[in-house]
Each structure stands twice: as structure tokens, then as C-alpha cells.
Scaffold this motif. Structure first.
Motif, PDB file in Angstrom:
ATOM      1  N   MET A   1     -48.091 -12.464 -17.852  1.00 45.82           N
ATOM      2  CA  MET A   1     -48.171 -11.317 -18.408  1.00 45.82           C
ATOM      3  C   MET A   1     -47.822 -11.431 -19.808  1.00 45.82           C
ATOM      4  SD  MET A   1     -48.361  -7.856 -18.435  1.00 45.82           S
ATOM      5  CE  MET A   1     -48.123  -7.172 -16.662  1.00 45.82           C
ATOM      6  N   ILE A   2     -46.899 -12.347 -20.283  1.00 47.98           N
ATOM      7  CA  ILE A   2     -46.795 -12.512 -21.561  1.00 47.98           C
ATOM      8  C   ILE A   2     -47.912 -12.756 -22.489  1.00 47.98           C
ATOM      9  CG2 ILE A   2     -45.293 -13.922 -23.511  1.00 47.98           C
ATOM     10  CD1 ILE A   2     -43.284 -14.394 -21.174  1.00 47.98           C
ATOM     11  N   PRO A   3     -48.733 -13.721 -21.928  1.00 51.74           N
ATOM     12  CA  PRO A   3     -50.011 -13.865 -22.746  1.00 51.74           C
ATOM     13  C   PRO A   3     -50.903 -12.584 -22.983  1.00 51.74           C
ATOM     14  CG  PRO A   3     -49.843 -15.662 -21.183  1.00 51.74           C
ATOM     15  CD  PRO A   3     -48.913 -14.632 -20.855  1.00 51.74           C
ATOM     16  N   LEU A   4     -50.774 -11.759 -22.001  1.00 53.80           N
ATOM     17  CA  LEU A   4     -51.698 -10.409 -22.264  1.00 53.80           C
ATOM     18  C   LEU A   4     -50.974  -9.680 -23.341  1.00 53.80           C
ATOM     19  CD1 LEU A   4     -53.655  -8.337 -21.427  1.00 53.80           C
ATOM     20  CD2 LEU A   4     -51.968  -7.478 -19.830  1.00 53.80           C
ATOM     21  N   LEU A   5     -49.555  -9.636 -23.363  1.00 53.94           N
ATOM     22  CA  LEU A   5     -49.071  -8.714 -24.438  1.00 53.94           C
ATOM     23  C   LEU A   5     -49.276  -9.544 -25.814  1.00 53.94           C
ATOM     24  CD1 LEU A   5     -45.374  -8.170 -22.690  1.00 53.94           C
ATOM     25  CD2 LEU A   5     -47.400  -6.989 -22.854  1.00 53.94           C
ATOM     26  N   ILE A   6     -49.005 -10.703 -25.836  1.00 51.32           N
ATOM     27  CA  ILE A   6     -49.393 -11.387 -27.227  1.00 51.32           C
ATOM     28  C   ILE A   6     -50.719 -11.259 -27.480  1.00 51.32           C
ATOM     29  CG2 ILE A   6     -49.669 -13.691 -28.505  1.00 51.32           C
ATOM     30  CD1 ILE A   6     -47.021 -14.442 -26.722  1.00 51.32           C
ATOM     31  N   LEU A   7     -51.810 -11.285 -26.765  1.00 51.72           N
ATOM     32  CA  LEU A   7     -53.204 -10.978 -27.231  1.00 51.72           C
ATOM     33  C   LEU A   7     -53.554  -9.660 -27.503  1.00 51.72           C
ATOM     34  CD1 LEU A   7     -54.825 -13.414 -24.509  1.00 51.72           C
ATOM     35  CD2 LEU A   7     -54.721 -13.658 -27.114  1.00 51.72           C
ATOM     36  N   GLY A   8     -52.751  -8.674 -26.601  1.00 54.27           N
ATOM     37  CA  GLY A   8     -53.184  -7.278 -26.929  1.00 54.27           C
ATOM     38  C   GLY A   8     -52.379  -7.053 -28.320  1.00 54.27           C
TER      39      GLY A   8
ATOM     40  N   LEU B   1     -57.593 -11.157 -18.580  1.00 54.24           N
ATOM     41  CA  LEU B   1     -55.953 -10.650 -18.192  1.00 54.24           C
ATOM     42  C   LEU B   1     -55.965  -9.020 -17.884  1.00 54.24           C
ATOM     43  CD1 LEU B   1     -54.103 -13.043 -20.701  1.00 54.24           C
ATOM     44  CD2 LEU B   1     -54.421 -13.134 -18.024  1.00 54.24           C
ATOM     45  N   MET B   2     -56.789  -8.373 -18.734  1.00 58.13           N
ATOM     46  CA  MET B   2     -56.626  -6.918 -18.449  1.00 58.13           C
ATOM     47  C   MET B   2     -57.174  -6.526 -17.004  1.00 58.13           C
ATOM     48  SD  MET B   2     -55.372  -4.850 -21.059  1.00 58.13           S
ATOM     49  CE  MET B   2     -56.078  -3.339 -20.597  1.00 58.13           C
ATOM     50  N   GLN B   3     -58.377  -7.292 -16.548  1.00 55.28           N
ATOM     51  CA  GLN B   3     -58.744  -6.939 -15.154  1.00 55.28           C
ATOM     52  C   GLN B   3     -57.664  -7.547 -14.366  1.00 55.28           C
ATOM     53  OE1 GLN B   3     -61.461  -5.458 -13.855  1.00 55.28           O
ATOM     54  NE2 GLN B   3     -61.714  -4.956 -15.956  1.00 55.28           N
ATOM     55  N   LYS B   4     -56.902  -8.587 -14.520  1.00 51.99           N
ATOM     56  CA  LYS B   4     -56.101  -9.210 -13.353  1.00 51.99           C
ATOM     57  C   LYS B   4     -54.835  -8.126 -13.024  1.00 51.99           C
ATOM     58  CE  LYS B   4     -53.005 -13.223 -12.932  1.00 51.99           C
ATOM     59  NZ  LYS B   4     -52.434 -14.468 -13.445  1.00 51.99           N
ATOM     60  N   TYR B   5     -54.390  -7.898 -14.401  1.00 52.44           N
ATOM     61  CA  TYR B   5     -52.961  -7.060 -14.292  1.00 52.44           C
ATOM     62  C   TYR B   5     -53.283  -5.555 -14.151  1.00 52.44           C
ATOM     63  CZ  TYR B   5     -50.486 -11.246 -15.662  1.00 52.44           C
ATOM     64  OH  TYR B   5     -50.046 -12.673 -15.523  1.00 52.44           O
TER      65      TYR B   5
ATOM     66  N   TYR C   1     -38.803  -3.980 -20.270  1.00 47.77           N
ATOM     67  CA  TYR C   1     -39.144  -3.377 -19.189  1.00 47.77           C
ATOM     68  C   TYR C   1     -40.245  -3.471 -18.165  1.00 47.77           C
ATOM     69  CZ  TYR C   1     -35.095  -0.989 -21.017  1.00 47.77           C
ATOM     70  OH  TYR C   1     -33.809  -0.652 -21.691  1.00 47.77           O
ATOM     71  N   ILE C   2     -41.249  -4.198 -19.010  1.00 51.81           N
ATOM     72  CA  ILE C   2     -42.424  -4.411 -18.421  1.00 51.81           C
ATOM     73  C   ILE C   2     -42.572  -5.884 -18.029  1.00 51.81           C
ATOM     74  CG2 ILE C   2     -45.054  -4.771 -18.643  1.00 51.81           C
ATOM     75  CD1 ILE C   2     -44.585  -2.593 -20.924  1.00 51.81           C
ATOM     76  N   VAL C   3     -42.063  -6.579 -18.750  1.00 51.98           N
ATOM     77  CA  VAL C   3     -41.981  -8.180 -18.369  1.00 51.98           C
ATOM     78  C   VAL C   3     -40.588  -8.820 -18.961  1.00 51.98           C
ATOM     79  CG1 VAL C   3     -43.274  -8.906 -20.158  1.00 51.98           C
ATOM     80  CG2 VAL C   3     -43.197 -10.379 -18.084  1.00 51.98           C
ATOM     81  N   ASN C   4     -39.916  -9.739 -18.038  1.00 49.90           N
ATOM     82  CA  ASN C   4     -39.040 -10.337 -18.598  1.00 49.90           C
ATOM     83  C   ASN C   4     -39.397 -11.524 -19.400  1.00 49.90           C
ATOM     84  OD1 ASN C   4     -36.375 -11.284 -18.705  1.00 49.90           O
ATOM     85  ND2 ASN C   4     -36.288 -12.306 -16.849  1.00 49.90           N
ATOM     86  N   PHE C   5     -38.920 -11.547 -20.614  1.00 55.85           N
ATOM     87  CA  PHE C   5     -39.132 -12.649 -21.411  1.00 55.85           C
ATOM     88  C   PHE C   5     -38.072 -12.845 -22.645  1.00 55.85           C
ATOM     89  CE2 PHE C   5     -40.247  -8.700 -23.829  1.00 55.85           C
ATOM     90  CZ  PHE C   5     -39.544  -8.939 -25.180  1.00 55.85           C
ATOM     91  N   THR C   6     -38.009 -14.188 -23.075  1.00 62.36           N
ATOM     92  CA  THR C   6     -36.973 -14.641 -23.693  1.00 62.36           C
ATOM     93  C   THR C   6     -37.645 -15.095 -25.102  1.00 62.36           C
ATOM     94  OG1 THR C   6     -37.033 -16.807 -23.124  1.00 62.36           O
ATOM     95  CG2 THR C   6     -35.381 -15.443 -21.883  1.00 62.36           C
ATOM     96  N   LYS C   7     -36.864 -15.407 -26.240  1.00 60.19           N
ATOM     97  CA  LYS C   7     -37.564 -15.873 -27.513  1.00 60.19           C
ATOM     98  C   LYS C   7     -38.511 -17.351 -27.190  1.00 60.19           C
ATOM     99  CE  LYS C   7     -36.085 -17.148 -32.121  1.00 60.19           C
ATOM    100  NZ  LYS C   7     -34.867 -17.111 -32.933  1.00 60.19           N
TER     101      LYS C   7
END
Length: 169
Positions: free
Chosen positions: A1-8, A82-86, A32-38
Motif C-alpha cells: 500500500m505504501i508504494p501506491l501512496l507514494i506514487l499517488g 495498484l489502484m486496481q489491486k487495492y 489511519y489507512i496504512v501503518n508506516f514508519t519513516k
């Protein structure tokens, strides 16, 4: 999911640098959508670059030494995938509190009461942060704004549920 957020985010903000993208994720409460750290963010940023989904660019107005990125044609295809996947995925809400609640009858009621009160406090804090973001940020994309509003509604329902649990104790 993080790659989708970065690309978006790069589609919305071409030429951004890593810290700028990470700040947007934090400011928009993507946690609140995906757990991520720095660390996980920068790892994914590096992976996207290695796979040639994004590339570094030189920015003429850079006064600092930053690594600015744009999405590539290959990255656009990955974004679509990724949009299709998620976008087609529906998953159950996974809150650890639900797991603990399965054994509420085996737990001391005074301690359970404290846990529920903690859930109420944390949920009110989430509502506060979401509402603060909604009222102070005109740059939030429309669909994300609607998603945040929906999240507030869900949190308000949870507070009523938590308060009902307290009454049942």
C-alpha cells in the motif's frame, strides 16, 4: 500500500522530495489507512526508484540538496495496477481491541473499564485530528476529504459503542 501512496502523491505533486512526501502522508493522517514508519517509507521510495517507477530530477529552484522525484511511464502503469489491486479489495476492520474484547468475560471488570476508557480517549483524539485537518486544509483532494469525513462518522459510532460497553459493566 505504501508504494501506491507514494506514487499517488507524486502524481499530485510532481518534483517533490522524499521528506516532502513523508510530511504529506503524516499531515494527511495516512497512518489511519496504512501503518508506516519513516524507515518503511524511505525503503519503499528506494524500491520504487530501483524498479524505475520513479526517477530523480534536478530542480532549478532548489536551494537545498534534495532528491526530487517524478513518476515515470512505468510508474504510471504500476500506479494503475495498484489502484486496481487495492481499489477492488474489501477487508475486515482489524482493531486489536476487538481481539482483546473476545475475552472480556475472563478479565477484571475494573481493568476492562480502563481499556474502554482508553479507547474512548484515543478515538476522540483521532476525531480531533481529522476534524482539524478537514477545517484547516483546503488542499485535501475531494475523495480524501470524503474519506476523512467518513472516518469521523465511524469514530463517532465507535464512541457510542464504547460508551454502551461501559454502561454494560
Amino acid at each position: 500500500m505504501i508504494p501506491l501512496l507514494i506514487l499517488g502523491l507524486l502524481k499530485q505533486n510532481p518534483g517533490s522530495y522524499g521528506y516532502e512526501l513523508l510530511s504529506l502522508m503524516e499531515e494527511r493522517h495516512y497512518k489511519y489507512i496504512v501503518n508506516f514508519t519513516k524507515g518503511s517509507f524511505y525503503y519503499n521510495l528506494q524500491q520504487l526508484e530501483e524498479k524505475k517507477y520513479i526517477k530523480r530530477i534536478e530542480k532549478l529552484d532548489n536551494t537545498r540538496d534534495t532528491q526530487n522525484y517524478i513518476i515515470t511511464e512505468l510508474g504510471d502503469k504500476e500506479f494503475e495496477r495498484l489502484m486496481q489491486k487495492y481499489g477492488a479489495k474489501t477487508e475486515y476492520v482489524n482493531l486489536s481491541f476487538y481481539g482483546a474484547l473476545l475475552f472480556a468475560d475472563e478479565y477484571r471488570s475494573e481493568e476492562l473499564k480502563k481499556l474502554i476508557e482508553t479507547q474512548i480517549e484515543q478515538t476522540k483524539e483521532r476525531i480531533f485530528l481529522l476534524e482539524k485537518s478537514l477545517e484547516n486544509n483546503d488542499s485535501i483532494p475531494n475523495y480524501f476529504r470524503k474519506m476523512m469525513e467518513n472516518s469521523v462518522s465511524h469514530h463517532l459510532v465507535n464512541i457510542k459503542w464504547f460508551e454502551g460497553l461501559l454502561k454494560d459493566l
